[in-house]
Design an enzyme around this catalytic site. Structure first.
Site, PDB file in Angstrom:
ATOM      1  N   HIS A 205      -6.847   5.760 -52.312  1.00  0.00           N
ATOM      2  CA  HIS A 205      -7.744   6.649 -52.911  1.00  0.00           C
ATOM      3  C   HIS A 205      -9.137   5.559 -53.098  1.00  0.00           C
ATOM      4  O   HIS A 205      -8.622   4.241 -53.081  1.00  0.00           O
ATOM      5  CB  HIS A 205      -7.089   7.153 -53.679  1.00  0.00           C
TER       6      HIS A 205
ATOM      7  N   GLU B  16      -7.635  11.061 -54.795  1.00  0.00           N
ATOM      8  CA  GLU B  16      -6.449  11.288 -53.597  1.00  0.00           C
ATOM      9  C   GLU B  16      -6.664  11.681 -52.324  1.00  0.00           C
ATOM     10  O   GLU B  16      -8.060  12.262 -52.112  1.00  0.00           O
ATOM     11  CB  GLU B  16      -5.481  11.417 -54.614  1.00  0.00           C
TER      12      GLU B  16
ATOM     13  N   ASN C 181      -2.667   4.306 -51.722  1.00  0.00           N
ATOM     14  CA  ASN C 181      -2.268   5.236 -50.580  1.00  0.00           C
ATOM     15  C   ASN C 181      -4.375   6.155 -50.088  1.00  0.00           C
ATOM     16  O   ASN C 181      -4.290   7.104 -49.771  1.00  0.00           O
ATOM     17  CB  ASN C 181      -2.440   6.473 -51.658  1.00  0.00           C
TER      18      ASN C 181
ATOM     19  N   ASP D 277     -14.278   6.492 -63.232  1.00  0.00           N
ATOM     20  CA  ASP D 277     -13.248   7.183 -63.136  1.00  0.00           C
ATOM     21  C   ASP D 277     -12.738   7.274 -64.698  1.00  0.00           C
ATOM     22  O   ASP D 277     -12.928   6.818 -65.511  1.00  0.00           O
ATOM     23  CB  ASP D 277     -12.823   7.760 -62.668  1.00  0.00           C
TER      24      ASP D 277
HETATM   25  C1  F6R Z   1     -10.581   2.733 -60.953  1.00  0.00           C
HETATM   26  C2  F6R Z   1      -9.919   3.731 -59.948  1.00  0.00           C
HETATM   27  C3  F6R Z   1      -9.214   2.797 -59.306  1.00  0.00           C
HETATM   28  C4  F6R Z   1      -8.240   1.794 -58.771  1.00  0.00           C
HETATM   29  C5  F6R Z   1      -7.117   2.049 -57.988  1.00  0.00           C
HETATM   30  C6  F6R Z   1      -6.558   0.802 -57.814  1.00  0.00           C
HETATM   31  O1  F6R Z   1     -10.854   2.911 -61.842  1.00  0.00           O
HETATM   32  O2  F6R Z   1     -10.831   4.303 -59.775  1.00  0.00           O
HETATM   33  O3  F6R Z   1      -9.416   3.653 -57.589  1.00  0.00           O
HETATM   34  O4  F6R Z   1      -9.719   0.261 -58.615  1.00  0.00           O
HETATM   35  O5  F6R Z   1      -6.189   2.648 -57.825  1.00  0.00           O
HETATM   36  O6  F6R Z   1      -6.355  -0.515 -58.715  1.00  0.00           O
HETATM   37  P1  F6R Z   1      -5.784  -1.329 -59.191  1.00  0.00           P
HETATM   38  O7  F6R Z   1      -7.545  -2.627 -59.535  1.00  0.00           O
HETATM   39  O8  F6R Z   1      -5.417  -1.783 -60.148  1.00  0.00           O
HETATM   40  O9  F6R Z   1      -5.009  -1.924 -58.168  1.00  0.00           O
END
Ligand code: F6R
Length: 251
Positions: free
Chosen positions: A136, A141, A134, A65
């Site tokens: 995702h 989301e 959450n 992303d």
């Molecule tokens: C990152 C992404 C997100 C993260 C998720 C966890 O490219 O797409 O889905 O993997 O928000 O974030 P962290 O690893 O910072 O806890």
């Protein structure tokens, strides 16, 4: 799903890095996540490259992303984060030209999303994923379509709050939109390696592994993928109940 519960994020990351290293062949298409979760895996890949045991020179890497609207040279633009982790100073042998990411600075983000979806085509060989508290994956989301393709999405206040730590703890600096691989795009990966560390991920982990498939918890879609490896630490595995079914690794 194959679920491995490790005593620490470090031992889980080492196992995941070992699995990825074992897969790398010329032309390999590696899907890469950002955020904190995979950083130890990337460090392990860099160490292995330094020791001459691995190279991503013949591989391509595909970001999961990207934020919409950050200047191209912003240090938190995900392409730049991944460049710093995997390309800079010959980190892993991966060249800049072989690092792909959605163009979040494009004047038409929807067109950029369509282009990225086409470029990914039949899917990456192995996708590394983190997990949002959450539920995702990527920036898909809750309550989005379980069959989405790469698209422009809105970040929830919770995700913007979680990510404000990368923006001087100032939520107003965190973009409101992103381009993310869709859930259908992620599901086209041949294999998926999902990592989750820490108690704040425990509820999302329990839903993903043992809950019903639901757009409320987007990661539950992975239950329908035939080759998913989930690496957890004991804290993120806290709310799982079928513990005798999972592999418990020792340190
Ligand atoms: C990152 C992404 C997100 C993260 C998720 C966890 O490219 O797409 O889905 O993997 O928000 O974030 P962290 O690893 O910072 O806890």
């Amino acid at each position: 799903m194959q679920v491995e519960i490790h005593p620490t994020p470090e031992s889980g990351s080492a196992r995941a890095a070992e699995q990825i290293r074992g897969r790398l062949v010329e032309g390999f298409r590696l899907g890469v996540a950002t955020g904190s979760t995979p950083l130890a895996v990337y460090a392990q890949l860099r160490d292995a490259h330094r020791r001459g045991e691995l190279t991503l020179a013949g591989a391509t890497a595909w970001a999961l992303d990207e934020y919409v609207g950050l200047p191209r040279d912003h240090p938190q633009a995900y392409r730049n984060v991944l460049h710093a982790e995997l390309v800079a100073d010959d980190a892993t042998g991966l060249s800049d030209a072989r690092l792909h990411a959605p163009d979040g600075a494009h004047h038409d983000p929807r067109a950029a999303a369509r282009e990225y979806e086409q470029a990914i085509g039949t899917g990456v060989d192995l996708q590394i994923l983190g997990l949002g508290a959450n539920g995702h994956i990527g920036f898909n989301e809750p309550i989005g379509s379980l069959r989405s393709q790469t698209h422009v999405g809105r970040l929830t206040p919770r995700t913007r709050q979680d990510n404000s730590r990368f923006f001087d703890d100032d939520i107003d600096q965190v973009p409101r939109e992103c381009i993310t691989q869709g859930l259908a795009t992620i599901m086209r990966a041949h294999e998926i390696v999902l990592l989750a560390w820490g108690e704040h991920k425990a509820e999302a982990v329990a839903q993903m592994v043992e809950g019903p498939i639901s757009a409320r918890w987007p990661a539950t879609v992975l239950q329908q993928h035939p080759r998913v490896w989930v690496y957890l630490d004991t804290a993120s595995a806290r709310d799982l109940t079928l513990t005798e079914l999972y592999h418990h690794a020792s340190a």
